[in-house]
Design a protein around this motif. Sequence first.
Motif, PDB file in Angstrom:
ATOM      1  N   ALA A 211      36.682  38.434  42.670  1.00 59.97           N
ATOM      2  CA  ALA A 211      36.857  39.290  43.855  1.00 59.97           C
ATOM      3  C   ALA A 211      38.200  40.003  43.810  1.00 59.97           C
ATOM      4  O   ALA A 211      38.313  41.170  44.199  1.00 59.97           O
ATOM      5  N   GLY A 212      39.241  39.315  43.330  1.00 60.82           N
ATOM      6  CA  GLY A 212      40.557  39.945  43.235  1.00 60.82           C
ATOM      7  C   GLY A 212      40.590  41.087  42.234  1.00 60.82           C
ATOM      8  O   GLY A 212      41.197  42.135  42.488  1.00 60.82           O
ATOM      9  N   ILE A 213      39.951  40.902  41.092  1.00 63.47           N
ATOM     10  CA  ILE A 213      39.896  41.974  40.094  1.00 63.47           C
ATOM     11  C   ILE A 213      39.152  43.180  40.654  1.00 63.47           C
ATOM     12  O   ILE A 213      39.566  44.334  40.476  1.00 63.47           O
ATOM     13  N   LEU A 214      38.036  42.923  41.350  1.00 60.21           N
ATOM     14  CA  LEU A 214      37.281  44.031  41.952  1.00 60.21           C
ATOM     15  C   LEU A 214      38.113  44.747  43.012  1.00 60.21           C
ATOM     16  O   LEU A 214      37.990  45.962  43.190  1.00 60.21           O
ATOM     17  N   TYR A 215      38.953  44.004  43.717  1.00 64.50           N
ATOM     18  CA  TYR A 215      39.831  44.632  44.709  1.00 64.50           C
ATOM     19  C   TYR A 215      40.719  45.683  44.048  1.00 64.50           C
ATOM     20  O   TYR A 215      40.894  46.789  44.573  1.00 64.50           O
ATOM     21  N   LEU A 216      41.279  45.340  42.875  1.00 64.98           N
ATOM     22  CA  LEU A 216      42.208  46.254  42.219  1.00 64.98           C
ATOM     23  C   LEU A 216      41.505  47.456  41.603  1.00 64.98           C
ATOM     24  O   LEU A 216      42.068  48.554  41.574  1.00 64.98           O
ATOM     25  N   VAL A 217      40.293  47.251  41.088  1.00 62.51           N
ATOM     26  CA  VAL A 217      39.613  48.354  40.401  1.00 62.51           C
ATOM     27  C   VAL A 217      38.756  49.181  41.342  1.00 62.51           C
ATOM     28  O   VAL A 217      38.247  50.223  40.944  1.00 62.51           O
ATOM     29  N   ARG A 218      38.605  48.728  42.594  1.00 63.80           N
ATOM     30  CA  ARG A 218      37.744  49.464  43.504  1.00 63.80           C
ATOM     31  C   ARG A 218      38.360  50.830  43.793  1.00 63.80           C
ATOM     32  O   ARG A 218      39.536  50.967  44.074  1.00 63.80           O
TER      33      ARG A 218
END
Length: 330
Positions: A211-218
């Motif tokens: 979820a954290g990685i998706l936060y940054l790449v969103r």
Amino acid sequence: MSAEQLAELSDLFVVAAVLLYVVAMVGFAIELAFGRSRPGRAETAATPPVEAKRPVAVGAVTGEAADGPTTSVVASGEPAVPAPPAEPPAGADRAGTVALVLTWLGWAANLGAIVTRGLAVDRWPWGNMYEFVVAICFAAVTAFLGTQLRHNVRFLGAFVTVTAALGLGLASKVFYTAAGPVMPALDSYWIAIHVTAAIISSGLLTLAGVAGILYLVRGDGMSRLPSRADLERVAHRAIVFAFPLWTFAVIAGALWADRAWGRYWGWDPKEVWSFITWVAYAAYLHAKATAGWRGRAATIVQLVAFGCLLFNLIGVNIFIEGLHSYADVP
């Protein structure tokens, strides 16, 4: 069945789990790309209400007509209503539903691999790196499916299943160890206490890391994902649940070390990195609770902690010699 047959069945279960996770990932990706967009609660709340347009008489213009272009004219006097957006393909959402079913089947195959491996070796089936990674993949998928039962987090499905598939593939190709007994230091009931707590907490922290990685790449290219606020919320809840379990795993490890080696702490690399990981996640939770960190800064701290976790689980076992060098990598 003999121990050899059970071991072979366990290996087949791992292959089946990989295939099911890969196909499920494709289904989740189709839904994410072409299905109905599911904005997060933060985005929904931020959307301003649509104001009703005043009736406009035939031939009438707005006050802006004198200085600019005229507005649309509606003969009936009813307000103009924009055309609704085109409906996404119904098959895209069905693909997500099928993917969720396949994920449950992959989860069952993953569980079957663990159970049959344990029966084949007649012990708790996480005595080497191969067994440990298989168990962590199972824990990560369990965390995703358990969360899905209460909250709609299907948007994480493609990323969790591909992580599990890659993890199982890595375990089978790089970390694979034939079924057999473990070294005497691991032949203890503490493995069921200490390692189980580490596996469960690692699965939850992996979900938070995704979820954290998706936060940054969103961004614009990932706009079908929920809002960053919702992604941050998923990660935070997983960490809040996992942190006490990781704390218990560290304490149980110290108790096991005292029983096995006659001391609670010996500055072994695994002990040091387990503590570093604990400190990193404690810093994240402290910052969220007291300093009120939100958004990108908090997510970066969380991902630094996740990096510490991955190095502790894999890197220490492979690259650093110590009392916990149980990887058994060929």
